[in-house]
Design a protein around this motif. Structure first.
Motif, PDB file in Angstrom:
ATOM      1  N   GLU A   6       0.773  -1.048  -0.144  1.00  0.00           N
ATOM      2  CA  GLU A   6       0.090   0.155  -0.263  1.00  0.00           C
ATOM      3  C   GLU A   6       0.833   1.288  -0.096  1.00  0.00           C
ATOM      4  O   GLU A   6       0.552   2.419  -0.863  1.00  0.00           O
ATOM      5  N   ALA A   7       1.770   1.166   0.847  1.00  0.00           N
ATOM      6  CA  ALA A   7       2.999   2.323   0.734  1.00  0.00           C
ATOM      7  C   ALA A   7       3.290   2.874  -0.662  1.00  0.00           C
ATOM      8  O   ALA A   7       3.197   3.906  -1.022  1.00  0.00           O
ATOM      9  N   LEU A   8       3.686   1.758  -1.213  1.00  0.00           N
ATOM     10  CA  LEU A   8       4.510   1.991  -2.553  1.00  0.00           C
ATOM     11  C   LEU A   8       3.431   2.715  -3.600  1.00  0.00           C
ATOM     12  O   LEU A   8       3.618   3.302  -4.378  1.00  0.00           O
ATOM     13  N   LEU A   9       2.273   1.839  -3.732  1.00  0.00           N
ATOM     14  CA  LEU A   9       1.285   2.235  -4.737  1.00  0.00           C
ATOM     15  C   LEU A   9       0.655   3.419  -4.332  1.00  0.00           C
ATOM     16  O   LEU A   9       0.330   4.176  -5.241  1.00  0.00           O
ATOM     17  N   LYS A  53      10.173  20.807   8.151  1.00  0.00           N
ATOM     18  CA  LYS A  53       9.696  20.082   7.147  1.00  0.00           C
ATOM     19  C   LYS A  53       8.561  19.277   8.010  1.00  0.00           C
ATOM     20  O   LYS A  53       7.612  18.662   7.106  1.00  0.00           O
ATOM     21  N   GLN A  54       8.758  18.811   9.203  1.00  0.00           N
ATOM     22  CA  GLN A  54       7.716  18.074   9.719  1.00  0.00           C
ATOM     23  C   GLN A  54       6.324  18.691   9.792  1.00  0.00           C
ATOM     24  O   GLN A  54       5.270  18.007   9.667  1.00  0.00           O
ATOM     25  N   TYR A  55       6.282  19.914   9.558  1.00  0.00           N
ATOM     26  CA  TYR A  55       4.888  20.560   9.901  1.00  0.00           C
ATOM     27  C   TYR A  55       4.751  21.510   8.624  1.00  0.00           C
ATOM     28  O   TYR A  55       3.662  22.095   8.510  1.00  0.00           O
ATOM     29  N   ALA A  56       5.313  21.177   7.716  1.00  0.00           N
ATOM     30  CA  ALA A  56       5.060  21.866   6.242  1.00  0.00           C
ATOM     31  C   ALA A  56       4.004  21.055   5.687  1.00  0.00           C
ATOM     32  O   ALA A  56       3.691  20.051   5.514  1.00  0.00           O
ATOM     33  N   ARG A  57       3.363  21.842   4.738  1.00  0.00           N
ATOM     34  CA  ARG A  57       2.279  21.350   3.790  1.00  0.00           C
ATOM     35  C   ARG A  57       3.019  21.014   2.421  1.00  0.00           C
ATOM     36  O   ARG A  57       3.168  21.988   1.678  1.00  0.00           O
ATOM     37  N   PRO A  58       2.659  20.034   1.951  1.00  0.00           N
ATOM     38  CA  PRO A  58       2.912  19.651   0.529  1.00  0.00           C
ATOM     39  C   PRO A  58       2.208  20.686  -0.337  1.00  0.00           C
ATOM     40  O   PRO A  58       1.166  20.994  -0.315  1.00  0.00           O
ATOM     41  N   THR A  59       2.847  21.167  -1.777  1.00  0.00           N
ATOM     42  CA  THR A  59       2.418  21.876  -2.475  1.00  0.00           C
ATOM     43  C   THR A  59       1.645  21.147  -3.695  1.00  0.00           C
ATOM     44  O   THR A  59       0.709  21.625  -4.459  1.00  0.00           O
ATOM     45  N   ASN A  94      -1.012   9.255   5.382  1.00  0.00           N
ATOM     46  CA  ASN A  94       0.001   9.862   6.201  1.00  0.00           C
ATOM     47  C   ASN A  94       1.022   8.725   6.683  1.00  0.00           C
ATOM     48  O   ASN A  94       2.386   9.168   6.507  1.00  0.00           O
ATOM     49  N   TYR A  95       0.528   7.671   7.291  1.00  0.00           N
ATOM     50  CA  TYR A  95       1.497   6.455   7.707  1.00  0.00           C
ATOM     51  C   TYR A  95       2.246   5.914   6.403  1.00  0.00           C
ATOM     52  O   TYR A  95       3.331   5.543   6.710  1.00  0.00           O
ATOM     53  N   PHE A  96       1.628   5.903   5.262  1.00  0.00           N
ATOM     54  CA  PHE A  96       2.282   5.124   3.932  1.00  0.00           C
ATOM     55  C   PHE A  96       2.776   6.153   3.294  1.00  0.00           C
ATOM     56  O   PHE A  96       2.797   6.051   1.986  1.00  0.00           O
ATOM     57  N   ASP A  97       3.085   7.493   3.633  1.00  0.00           N
ATOM     58  CA  ASP A  97       3.683   8.467   2.765  1.00  0.00           C
ATOM     59  C   ASP A  97       5.244   8.155   2.759  1.00  0.00           C
ATOM     60  O   ASP A  97       5.857   8.451   3.753  1.00  0.00           O
ATOM     61  N   VAL A  98       5.347   7.670   1.316  1.00  0.00           N
ATOM     62  CA  VAL A  98       7.014   7.364   1.187  1.00  0.00           C
ATOM     63  C   VAL A  98       7.893   8.618   1.522  1.00  0.00           C
ATOM     64  O   VAL A  98       8.884   8.067   2.140  1.00  0.00           O
ATOM     65  N   HIS A 115       8.369  10.482  12.312  1.00  0.00           N
ATOM     66  CA  HIS A 115       7.427  10.225  11.501  1.00  0.00           C
ATOM     67  C   HIS A 115       6.522   9.340  12.255  1.00  0.00           C
ATOM     68  O   HIS A 115       5.018   9.451  12.439  1.00  0.00           O
ATOM     69  N   HIS A 116       6.831   8.229  12.897  1.00  0.00           N
ATOM     70  CA  HIS A 116       6.249   7.303  13.869  1.00  0.00           C
ATOM     71  C   HIS A 116       7.263   6.587  14.587  1.00  0.00           C
ATOM     72  O   HIS A 116       8.561   6.797  14.508  1.00  0.00           O
TER      73      HIS A 116
END
Length: 408
Positions: A73-76, A229-235, A242-246, A260-261
Motif C-alpha cells: 500500500e505504501a508504494l502504490l 519539514k515536519q509541519y510543512a504542507r506539500p504543494t 500519512n502513515y504510508f507516505d513514502v 514520523h512514527h
C-alpha cells in the motif's frame, strides 16, 4: 489468564511458516529509544543488509512497519495520484489485491487476466502497456493462491522503453526464487518476512529506485519559507495516507531522522536477523535449498498419484498446488493433518476454493525432515480416507530425490 501455550504446529502451507530459531530470539531483544545511536545504527545496518537481499544498490532500501500489505500500500498509494493509469496483470488472488489498492488510491486501473494456473509472457504485457499507456505497472512475482511464479526479467526494459514505473510484490517468492532488482530494472519492490525469509509477519522490507523516489518526491514539495519539514504542507497532490507516505518514511530513515512514527523495534530486530540468516547461508545456496525441498515435495506428491495444479514449468520453488481428489473431503483431510499430526497445509479461495491444497516448503521448513514428515502424514491420512497410495511411495520418492541431489 494462563500463559500462552500454542500447539507445536509444523506450518507447511503457503505462509506464514515456522520462524528460524535465531529470528525468534531476536524478538526478545531489549528496547532502546528510537533515536538512540544504538537504534539508528541498527536501522542503517538493516538498510545495508536488505540491499544485498534485494540485489540492489538502491540507497532507499528500508522497512515499512506493518505486514507485507503495508509495504504494497505504501508504494502504490505514494506513486499514484487520482486519475493516474496503472496496469495490473492478474494471474491469481494477489493481482486482484493490487488492483483494489490502486482503485482505492483513485487510480484508473486497467487489468489483463490470464487463467489461474498460468502466467503472462512479456509480449502480452508489452502489448497491454502500449494499449493503455499506464504510469505504473504493478505485478506480483509469486502468487501463493496459484503457486505460480511470474517471469520478470524482460519487463524492466519494456517499462523503461515506455516510461512506466515498474512495481513488484515479491512477498511470497523472494529468498526462495531468483530475484534481481537492479538487473531486472525494477523501480519499487515490497516483500514480507513470513515466507522464505523465515520470520513473523509484521515488517515489510522495500527498495526504491532513484526514478521512483524522484517521482514521489514531486508530490511532496515543501512550501517556500517553511523551515520545519515536519509541519510543512506539500504543494503538490497530497499523498492520501500519512502513515504510508513514502517521502516521509524516507526522511525518517535518512540521516535527518525526521520523526514520523515510532519504529517497531522488535520487528526491526527480526528483519535484521532474517537478512543475516539468509546472507550467511548464501543467497544462491538458500534458493537451491528451496528448489531441492520443493522438488522433493513435488516428486513425493506425484508418486502418490496426486495431480499437480497449474503449469508446472512456472511453479514457485517454495509451494505446490495439489488437486484434491474428487471423492475426498479436502477440509477433513486438512483438519486431520492439523489435529492429529500438528501439520498445517493450505486450502485456497476464489475459483480454487475446495479444489486444491497448497503445500509450502519455505524458510526454516525448506528442509528434508519437514518434507518427509509432511509426506508421511499426508499418505497416512489419505489411506484413512479411502484414498490409498502405495505405502511409503511418497517418502521413498522424496528420499531418492534428496539422495540423487547429494550424489551430483
Amino acid at each position: 489468564m494462563q500463559p500462552l501455550n500454542l500447539p507445536p504446529r509444523l506450518l507447511m502451507g503457503p505462509g506464514p511458516i515456522n520462524c528460524y530459531p535465531r529470528v525468534l530470539n531476536a524478538l526478545s531483544t531489549q528496547l532502546v529509544g528510537q533515536f538512540d545511536p544504538a537504534m539508528t545504527a541498527v536501522m542503517d545496518e538493516v538498510m545495508a543488509l536488505y540491499r544485498k537481499v534485494f540485489k540492489t544498490h538502491n540507497q532507499h532500501t528500508l522497512l515499512v512497519d506493518g505486514t507485507s500489505r503495508a509495504g504494497i500500500e505504501a508504494l502504490l498509494v505514494s506513486a499514484l495520484e487520482p486519475g493516474d493509469k496503472v496496469l495490473v496483470p492478474i494471474f491469481g488472488r494477489f493481482g486482484h489485491l493490487l488492483a483494489e489498492i490502486c482503485e482505492r488510491a483513485g487510480a484508473r486501473v486497467e487489468t489483463i487476466i490470464t487463467p489461474w494456473g498460468s502466467v503472462f509472457d512479456a509480449e502480452q504485457i508489452e502489448q497491454a502497456i502500449v494499449r493503455h499507456q499506464p504510469k505504473v505497472l504493478a505485478i506480483v512475482q509469486g502468487d501463493t493462491s496459484t503457486t505460480m511464479l511470474q517471469p520478470l526479467e524482460d519487463l524492466g526494459a519494456i517499462c523503461r522503453q515506455y516510461d512506466v514505473l515498474f512495481y513488484c510484490d515479491a512477498t511470497a517468492s523472494i529468498g526462495g526464487n531468483a530475484f534481481n532488482t537492479d538487473a531486472w530494472q525494477l523501480d519499487a519492490v515490497s516483500v514480507g518476512l513470513q515466507k522464505c525469509l523465515g520470520g513473523p509477519s509484521g515488517s515489510a522490507p522495500i527498495t526504491l529506485s532513484e526514478r521512483y523516489v524522484s517521482h514521489v518526491r514531486k508530490r511532496h514539495h515543501i512550501e517556500a519559507g517553511i523551515r520545519d519539514k515536519q509541519y510543512a504542507r506539500p504543494t503538490g497532490s497530497r499523498i492520501q495516507s500519512n502513515y504510508f507516505d513514502v517521502p516521509m518514511l524516507l526522511d525518517y530513515w535518512s540521516n535527518e531522522r525526521l520523526n514520523h512514527h515510532t519504529e517497531a523495534a522488535a520487528m526491526l530486530f527480526c528483519a535484521r536477523e532474517c537478512a543475516i540468516n539468509l546472507l550467511e547461508e548464501g543467497l544462491e545456496q538458500v534458493i537451491a535449498r528451496h528448489q531441492l525441498a520443493g522438488g522433493a515435495m513435488l516428486a513425493g506428491i506425484q508418486a502418490m498419484e496426486l495431480e499437480i495444479y497449474g503449469d508446472i514449468r512456472h511453479k514457485m520453488n517454495n509451494a505446490v498446488g495439489v488437486m484434491i481428489p474428487a471423492k475426498l473431503d479436502g477440509e477433513a483431510v486438512r483438519n486431520e493433518l492439523l489435529t492429529r499430526f500438528n501439520i498445517e497445509i493450505g486450502t485456497s479461495f476464489g475459483p480454487l476454493k475446495g479444489k486444491i491444497w497448497r503445500i509450502g516448503t519455505m524458510g526454516y521448513n525448506a528442509r528434508e525432515d519437514a518434507v518427509l514428515h509432511t509426506l508421511q502424514a499426508l499418505e497416512t491420512v489419505l489411506r484413512r480416507h479411502q484414498c490409498a497410495p502405495k505405502p511409503g511411495i511418497g517418502v521413498d520418492t522424496a528420499l531418492a530425490h534428496y539422495d540423487k541431489a547429494r550424489s551430483l
